[in-house]
Motif scaffolding. Sequence first.
Motif, PDB file in Angstrom:
ATOM      1  N   LYS A  46       0.768  -1.179  -0.090  1.00 28.08           N
ATOM      2  CA  LYS A  46       0.010  -0.074  -0.009  1.00 28.08           C
ATOM      3  C   LYS A  46       1.017   1.187   0.061  1.00 28.08           C
ATOM      4  CE  LYS A  46      -2.141  -1.229   3.776  1.00 28.08           C
ATOM      5  NZ  LYS A  46      -3.268  -1.119   4.950  1.00 28.08           N
ATOM      6  N   PRO A  47       0.443   2.428  -0.704  1.00 30.34           N
ATOM      7  CA  PRO A  47      -0.743   2.543  -1.399  1.00 30.34           C
ATOM      8  C   PRO A  47      -0.605   1.738  -2.678  1.00 30.34           C
ATOM      9  CG  PRO A  47       0.638   4.514  -1.614  1.00 30.34           C
ATOM     10  CD  PRO A  47       1.101   3.431  -0.728  1.00 30.34           C
ATOM     11  N   PHE A  48      -1.648   0.861  -3.102  1.00 26.39           N
ATOM     12  CA  PHE A  48      -1.430   0.250  -4.318  1.00 26.39           C
ATOM     13  C   PHE A  48      -2.262   0.983  -5.535  1.00 26.39           C
ATOM     14  CE2 PHE A  48      -4.818  -1.255  -1.833  1.00 26.39           C
ATOM     15  CZ  PHE A  48      -6.092  -1.256  -2.635  1.00 26.39           C
ATOM     16  N   SER A  49      -1.917   0.613  -6.743  1.00 22.72           N
ATOM     17  CA  SER A  49      -2.571   1.094  -7.888  1.00 22.72           C
ATOM     18  C   SER A  49      -4.126   0.380  -8.164  1.00 22.72           C
ATOM     19  CB  SER A  49      -1.804   1.343  -9.165  1.00 22.72           C
ATOM     20  OG  SER A  49      -1.628   0.035  -9.639  1.00 22.72           O
ATOM     21  N   ASP A  50      -4.935   0.762  -8.702  1.00 21.42           N
ATOM     22  CA  ASP A  50      -6.051   0.243  -9.350  1.00 21.42           C
ATOM     23  C   ASP A  50      -5.600  -1.109 -10.133  1.00 21.42           C
ATOM     24  OD1 ASP A  50      -7.526   1.992  -7.552  1.00 21.42           O
ATOM     25  OD2 ASP A  50      -8.574   3.030  -9.513  1.00 21.42           O
ATOM     26  N   GLU A  51      -4.945  -0.478 -11.016  1.00 22.79           N
ATOM     27  CA  GLU A  51      -4.308  -1.423 -11.942  1.00 22.79           C
ATOM     28  C   GLU A  51      -3.353  -2.876 -11.407  1.00 22.79           C
ATOM     29  OE1 GLU A  51      -4.346  -3.803 -15.149  1.00 22.79           O
ATOM     30  OE2 GLU A  51      -5.444  -1.851 -15.136  1.00 22.79           O
ATOM     31  N   GLY A  52      -2.661  -2.432 -10.421  1.00 23.05           N
ATOM     32  CA  GLY A  52      -1.906  -3.438  -9.876  1.00 23.05           C
ATOM     33  C   GLY A  52      -2.811  -4.455  -8.927  1.00 23.05           C
ATOM     34  N   LEU A  53      -3.725  -4.034  -8.323  1.00 21.70           N
ATOM     35  CA  LEU A  53      -4.953  -4.740  -7.752  1.00 21.70           C
ATOM     36  C   LEU A  53      -5.577  -5.447  -8.631  1.00 21.70           C
ATOM     37  CD1 LEU A  53      -6.619  -5.570  -5.123  1.00 21.70           C
ATOM     38  CD2 LEU A  53      -7.868  -3.515  -5.672  1.00 21.70           C
ATOM     39  N   LEU A  54      -6.121  -4.821  -9.757  1.00 23.72           N
ATOM     40  CA  LEU A  54      -6.846  -5.687 -10.713  1.00 23.72           C
ATOM     41  C   LEU A  54      -6.052  -6.833 -11.554  1.00 23.72           C
ATOM     42  CD1 LEU A  54      -8.896  -2.561 -12.273  1.00 23.72           C
ATOM     43  CD2 LEU A  54      -9.844  -4.749 -10.814  1.00 23.72           C
ATOM     44  N   GLN A  55      -4.763  -6.294 -11.587  1.00 22.60           N
ATOM     45  CA  GLN A  55      -3.912  -7.396 -12.274  1.00 22.60           C
ATOM     46  C   GLN A  55      -3.586  -8.553 -11.594  1.00 22.60           C
ATOM     47  OE1 GLN A  55       0.090  -6.052 -12.864  1.00 22.60           O
ATOM     48  NE2 GLN A  55       0.283  -7.001 -14.744  1.00 22.60           N
ATOM     49  N   LEU A  56      -3.676  -8.596 -10.373  1.00 18.53           N
ATOM     50  CA  LEU A  56      -3.492  -9.592  -9.400  1.00 18.53           C
ATOM     51  C   LEU A  56      -4.770 -10.374  -9.200  1.00 18.53           C
ATOM     52  CD1 LEU A  56      -1.521  -8.498  -6.321  1.00 18.53           C
ATOM     53  CD2 LEU A  56      -0.918 -10.230  -7.808  1.00 18.53           C
ATOM     54  N   VAL A  57      -6.074  -9.611  -9.347  1.00 15.72           N
ATOM     55  CA  VAL A  57      -7.342 -10.182  -9.120  1.00 15.72           C
ATOM     56  C   VAL A  57      -7.656 -11.204 -10.405  1.00 15.72           C
ATOM     57  CG1 VAL A  57      -9.650  -9.850  -9.038  1.00 15.72           C
ATOM     58  CG2 VAL A  57      -8.201  -8.777  -7.464  1.00 15.72           C
ATOM     59  N   ARG A  58      -7.269 -10.573 -11.508  1.00 16.60           N
ATOM     60  CA  ARG A  58      -7.610 -11.180 -12.721  1.00 16.60           C
ATOM     61  C   ARG A  58      -6.546 -12.564 -12.906  1.00 16.60           C
ATOM     62  NH1 ARG A  58      -7.393  -5.463 -15.269  1.00 16.60           N
ATOM     63  NH2 ARG A  58      -9.554  -4.876 -15.388  1.00 16.60           N
ATOM     64  N   ALA A  59      -5.461 -12.349 -12.472  1.00 20.06           N
ATOM     65  CA  ALA A  59      -4.421 -13.495 -12.560  1.00 20.06           C
ATOM     66  C   ALA A  59      -5.033 -14.746 -11.760  1.00 20.06           C
ATOM     67  CB  ALA A  59      -3.102 -13.051 -11.856  1.00 20.06           C
ATOM     68  N   TYR A  60      -5.625 -14.576 -10.614  1.00 17.30           N
ATOM     69  CA  TYR A  60      -6.154 -15.813  -9.858  1.00 17.30           C
ATOM     70  C   TYR A  60      -7.674 -16.058 -10.134  1.00 17.30           C
ATOM     71  CZ  TYR A  60      -1.853 -15.784  -7.059  1.00 17.30           C
ATOM     72  OH  TYR A  60      -0.643 -15.955  -6.630  1.00 17.30           O
ATOM     73  N   ILE A  61      -8.294 -15.177 -10.391  1.00 14.98           N
ATOM     74  CA  ILE A  61      -9.725 -15.415 -10.767  1.00 14.98           C
ATOM     75  C   ILE A  61     -10.130 -15.945 -12.345  1.00 14.98           C
ATOM     76  CG2 ILE A  61     -12.158 -14.483 -10.887  1.00 14.98           C
ATOM     77  CD1 ILE A  61     -11.682 -13.038  -8.310  1.00 14.98           C
ATOM     78  N   GLU A  62      -9.272 -15.230 -13.070  1.00  9.49           N
ATOM     79  CA  GLU A  62      -9.432 -15.373 -14.583  1.00  9.49           C
ATOM     80  C   GLU A  62      -8.394 -16.031 -15.273  1.00  9.49           C
ATOM     81  OE1 GLU A  62     -10.938 -11.659 -16.022  1.00  9.49           O
ATOM     82  OE2 GLU A  62     -12.278 -11.283 -14.420  1.00  9.49           O
ATOM     83  N   GLY A  63      -7.277 -16.455 -14.423  1.00  5.64           N
ATOM     84  CA  GLY A  63      -6.124 -16.953 -15.187  1.00  5.64           C
ATOM     85  C   GLY A  63      -5.550 -16.100 -16.234  1.00  5.64           C
ATOM     86  N   VAL A  64      -5.808 -14.574 -16.016  1.00  4.75           N
ATOM     87  CA  VAL A  64      -5.137 -13.954 -16.854  1.00  4.75           C
ATOM     88  C   VAL A  64      -3.500 -13.637 -16.592  1.00  4.75           C
ATOM     89  CG1 VAL A  64      -4.939 -11.501 -17.748  1.00  4.75           C
ATOM     90  CG2 VAL A  64      -7.095 -12.470 -17.478  1.00  4.75           C
ATOM     91  N   ASP A  65      -2.736 -13.746 -17.441  1.00  4.12           N
ATOM     92  CA  ASP A  65      -1.074 -13.536 -17.051  1.00  4.12           C
ATOM     93  C   ASP A  65      -0.950 -12.138 -16.588  1.00  4.12           C
ATOM     94  OD1 ASP A  65       1.648 -13.818 -17.134  1.00  4.12           O
ATOM     95  OD2 ASP A  65       1.964 -14.010 -19.186  1.00  4.12           O
ATOM     96  N   MET A  66      -0.019 -12.284 -15.632  1.00  5.61           N
ATOM     97  CA  MET A  66       0.286 -10.904 -15.000  1.00  5.61           C
ATOM     98  C   MET A  66       1.170 -10.118 -15.556  1.00  5.61           C
ATOM     99  SD  MET A  66      -0.161 -11.361 -10.775  1.00  5.61           S
ATOM    100  CE  MET A  66       1.143 -12.504 -10.205  1.00  5.61           C
ATOM    101  N   ALA A  67       1.952 -10.557 -16.832  1.00  8.18           N
ATOM    102  CA  ALA A  67       3.107  -9.934 -17.386  1.00  8.18           C
ATOM    103  C   ALA A  67       2.565  -8.514 -18.388  1.00  8.18           C
ATOM    104  CB  ALA A  67       3.833 -10.904 -18.520  1.00  8.18           C
TER     105      ALA A  67
END
Length: 125
Positions: free
Chosen positions: A104-125
């Motif tokens: 923290k503080p985190f960016s919206d995109e940083g948070l969303l990138q992690l969430v998408r990686a775990y929930i949707e299997g989207v690559d974090m790269a």
Amino acid sequence: MKTILVADDSSAVRRAAAQALDASGYQVLPAVDGIELLALLAEYGADLVVCDMFLPRLDGLQACRLIRRNDGYINLPIVMLSSSNGLFDRARSAMAGADEYLVKPFSDEGLLQLVRAYIEGVDMA
């Protein structure tokens, strides 16, 4: 709709996370401490937990350990939040069972990138 449980004692952090996640189509369940986190998880379930390392009543590390002891949540992704970027806190987070560590503080995109990686299997790269 996927559900994200966000536990932080700061209303500003909960609000920032909720706004970013809501705007991306996720349902957000906010918790102010570790006890409320566990109660919400038991009642509603979640697809991912975002949890501050230091919470009142039951801290995030203890909550993470308790979640990991429950066979029903063994694969539940947990992102630990902290204002510290230190190696010691990162190690404590990993030892408690957290999958990721977000400073923290985190960016919206940083948070969303992690969430998408775990929930949707989207690559974090």
